[in-house]
Enzyme design. Structure first.
Site, short mmCIF file in Angstrom:
data_model
loop_
_atom_site.label_atom_id
_atom_site.label_comp_id
_atom_site.label_asym_id
_atom_site.label_seq_id
_atom_site.Cartn_x
_atom_site.Cartn_y
_atom_site.Cartn_z
N GLU A 90 0.82 -1.22 0.00
CA GLU A 90 0.00 0.00 0.00
C GLU A 90 0.86 1.27 0.00
O GLU A 90 0.54 2.24 -0.69
CB GLU A 90 -0.91 0.00 1.23
N ASP A 91 1.96 1.26 0.77
CA ASP A 91 2.70 2.50 1.02
C ASP A 91 4.03 2.64 0.29
O ASP A 91 4.67 3.69 0.39
CB ASP A 91 2.97 2.64 2.54
#
Length: 737
Positions: A90-91
């Site tokens: 996600e990051d």
């Protein structure tokens, strides 16, 4: 950062990693250790330039989540590795394909599920039902996704101080709404309690701080009491040659707060603020025998309350929880809850579903409970006929928390149902076809209707007929999500068929009125008749609920945009234009909402800048509470059409003139003249308007309900204080919404 600071941070990261493995390292094989190390190295590299809101290196968070997974939930190397990398896709620049190539499909699948949940949470909307449904669908793929997400949420709640207040409120509310019930259903009772307490810390900070302070002040007294209680039974347990330990534990702050509010009592009046747990060592064969032996010893010394016996050893909870609970009268007239469980039962109670699967190979009785529940969840979630997704959340949460009853089939098979379940719930629990064709039920040999509420111990035989089919009013008889979803699926199938006939009828009628039944016309009709879907519109045309006169009225008024706006102004936001007529004089300084004219927090919308006296409506936003718009706002039509369920009727009022209705509940010891004294206090001294009053008395105890109109909370507090001083009144509180 200086080189020295970087060196200190790297040392701290290494220390936290060692701490993560402290309790689990001896149970890991060499492949497990290598897997976790590779996951850690990748996470450190991926997050090396990221910081948390507190300013700490971001890697502290995944390490903390992995430690919760390892120590507090008790999952193995695969889950620990997934927890370390749960934010990587996600990051950072790493992709799901990278994860699968480096760590295999199993870990990649868990990370994929966690990434999907995070994406849902980051959207500019609350966890609405459809998103919640998608979140829970991960449970049917791999239950570890939910367990890692619960651990992630727990650490976020533990470090929530660094977030701004509006974020704290959103995350705390979301936690108590979704994640605490999920932790409860996963059997993670300690985590569930901590999530609820931490949520209370941000949603009701004053209550949280007050109860926490009082628990701290009374900690020494509780410790002495627990020690005295333990000493009184230890000798007897020793005589029996038992290996055991006795622990005392306070109730959670959230639990105490809930009791104070629902029962209208003070902190000191909550009598069961702690429980005592006796944990004994035993092989599986003798577990039940030893539990009842300890029960006999405890109840020989302390008098038990028979109505408070809970035997979850003979019949474990659906989460796999096993324990024997009794409440006894201890010293100084205090009720004490005693929980009796083996070391195996205690591990399942502490670590929930993870411990359950640990024992799965050896014990086949309890694992069917959890597996059965997960299968039911999957069946409900995958039901494509769910339309009212808000109701879906309510039903699902109800099934997460509700208490169980246990009933028998004619062949003696035991079926678990939520308390309040009916014969019809039982029928659907057996099989969908049995539910769909259910006529009635024989309960303990006696014939009862479908709506009959079952009790624990009932033996139920379902009577069916091939000519029977589900009916709309059946939804009033059932409480389980399974039964509701199956009934709705059957009704929707029938309704779809009927809707096709209704569509043909409507098209003919519109042609007669020289209107084309295109998409725009149908959508306008759905809005005009306040229907949810076009299918509902067609169905109501078929059944006659929408008559020829109604369709003609639509044709006459549906003359373009102007007609639509007029309908919106006069009908959609409120019941009629007259509802919004303001008083001719007075200071209009407050907006109230709904038919009950509730006073709620709000802000004025910048797009139309309402001023006192404007005709307005409220719109419930996702993160910013209620926004008040003018009825003529350029955005009004779009908001009403697309988000009708978030629109609230509103109007300006004079705050000095408004009153609020509330119900006061009074209990006490009955005597001659009591009702007169209460009504005299209300009528003569307090200048309030009594709307209704109801008193009943049984065995010298009275119960009263008084509906009053008061100016504000201070006025209500004054009323309740005066009533509390009336002779015979022992308890008074405001009925909670």
């Amino acid at each position: 950062m200086t080189e020295e600071q970087i060196k200190e941070e790297n040392a701290e990261i290494a220390r936290r990693y060692r701490d993560l493995l402290l309790n689990t390292y001896r149970n890991l094989n060499e492949d497990d250790k290598k897997l976790i190390r590779r996951a850690f190295d990748l996470a450190v590299d991926a997050h090396q330039h990221q910081r948390r809101k507190s300013g700490e290196p971001y890697i502290y968070h995944p390490i903390a989540v992995a430690k919760i997974i390892a120590d507090e939930i008790g999952l193995g190397a695969t889950s620990i590795a997934a927890a370390l990398m749960h934010d990587v896709v996600e990051d950072t620049e790493y992709t799901l394909e990278d994860m699968e190539a480096m760590f295999g499909k199993k870990i990649a699948k868990i990370i994929d599920g966690l990434t999907k949940i995070s994406v849902l949470n980051n959207q500019e909307l609350s966890i609405q039902s459809e998103n919640f449904r998608k979140l829970l669908l991960t449970l049917s793929e791999d239950v570890r996704v939910i367990l890692v997400k619960i651990a992630d949420r727990l650490h976020n709640m533990r470090t929530l101080d660094a977030m701004p207040q509006h974020k704290q409120l959103k995350i705390a509310s979301e936690t108590v709404f979704i994640y605490a019930p999920l932790a409860h259903r996963m059997g993670l009772y300690n985590i569930k309690s901590e999530l609820e307490d931490l949520s209370l810390k941000y949603t009701q900070p004053e209550n949280y701080a007050d109860i926490k302070k009082k628990l701290k002040e009374s900690a020494e007294d509780r410790k002495r009491y627990i020690q005295k209680f333990s000493d009184s039974i230890s000798d007897r347990l020793d005589e029996e040659g038992l290996e055991y330990q006795i622990k005392g534990r306070s109730k959670s702050i959230h639990s105490i707060n809930r009791k104070m509010q629902t029962q209208g009592v003070s902190f000191d009046q909550v009598y069961d603020k702690f429980a005592i747990r006796i944990i004994y060592r035993s092989d599986k064969k003798n577990e039940k025998f030893i539990a009842w032996k300890i029960y006999s010893i405890v109840t020989d010394i302390y008098k038990p309350n028979p109505s408070r016996l809970r035997d979850w050893i003979t019949q474990p909870k659906p989460t796999g929880y096993e324990s024997l609970h009794i409440t006894v009268m201890g010293d100084d007239g205090k009720w004490v809850e005693v929980q009796i469980r083996s070391e195996r039962m205690d591990e399942i109670a502490e670590k929930g579903i993870a411990a359950h699967y640990k024992y799965k190979e050896n014990y086949k009785v309890e694992d069917s409970k959890v597996d059965e529940w997960i299968s039911q969840v999957r069946e409900i979630l995958e039901n494509q006929d769910i339309q009212d997704t808000t109701e879906f959340i309510d039903n699902f949460k109800l099934n997460l928390y509700t208490k169980e009853i246990y009933v028998f089939t004619p062949m003696g098979e035991l079926i678990s149902l939520p308390r309040g379940a009916s014969s019809l719930d039982f029928a659907y629990a057996i099989h969908t076809n049995i539910g769909d064709t259910c006529l009635g039920a024989k309960v303990n040999g006696k014939l009862y209707p479908l709506s009959h509420e079952l009790r624990s111990g009932d033996q139920v035989e379902i009577i069916t007929s091939k000519n029977q089919q589900p009916k709309l009013d059946w939804l009033d008889y059932v409480t389980t999500s399974r039964a509701k979803s199956k009934i709705k699926a059957a009704l929707n199938a029938e309704k779809r068929q009927s809707a096709e006939e209704g569509k043909e009828i409507l098209e003919r009628k519109l042609r007669h009125l020289r209107l084309t039944a295109n998409e725009k016309t149908i959508n306008n009709m759905v809005s005009f008749f306040n229907e949810r879907t076009s299918q509902d519109l067609f169905y109501h045309v078929l059944t006659g609920k929408i008559s020829n006169a109604d369709i003609k009225r639509f044709a006459e008024k549906n003359s373009g945009v102007v007609g639509f706006i007029n309908r919106f102004r006069s009908k959609s936001i409120g019941k009629s234009k007259e509802d919004y007529v303001m008083p001719p004089s007075g200071k209009l300084d407050l907006i109230v909402f709904g038919d009950e004219e509730k006073k709620l927090d709000y802000t004025l919308a910048n797009c139309c800048n309402p001023i006192p006296g404007d005709k307005v409506f409220g719109f419930v936003t996702v993160n910013r509470g209620i926004k008040v718009h003018k009825l003529t706002c350029p955005n009004a039509i779009e908001l009403q059409v697309n988000y009708a369920y978030r629109v609230q009727k509103a109007k300006w009022v004079d705050s000095s003139q408004i009153t609020f209705r509330t119900e006061i509940i009074i209990k006490g010891i009955d005597r001659m003249g009591l009702v007169k004294d209460i009504t005299d206090v209300l009528s003569n001294n307090l200048n309030i308007d009594m709307k209704s009053i109801n008193f009943s008395s049984e065995d010298g105890i009275f119960n009263g309900n008084i509906l009053v109109s008061v100016a504000n909370k201070s006025h209500l507090d004054s009323v309740m204080q005066r009533l509390k001083n009336v002779e015979g009144v022992t308890k008074i509180n405001r009925k909670q919404d």
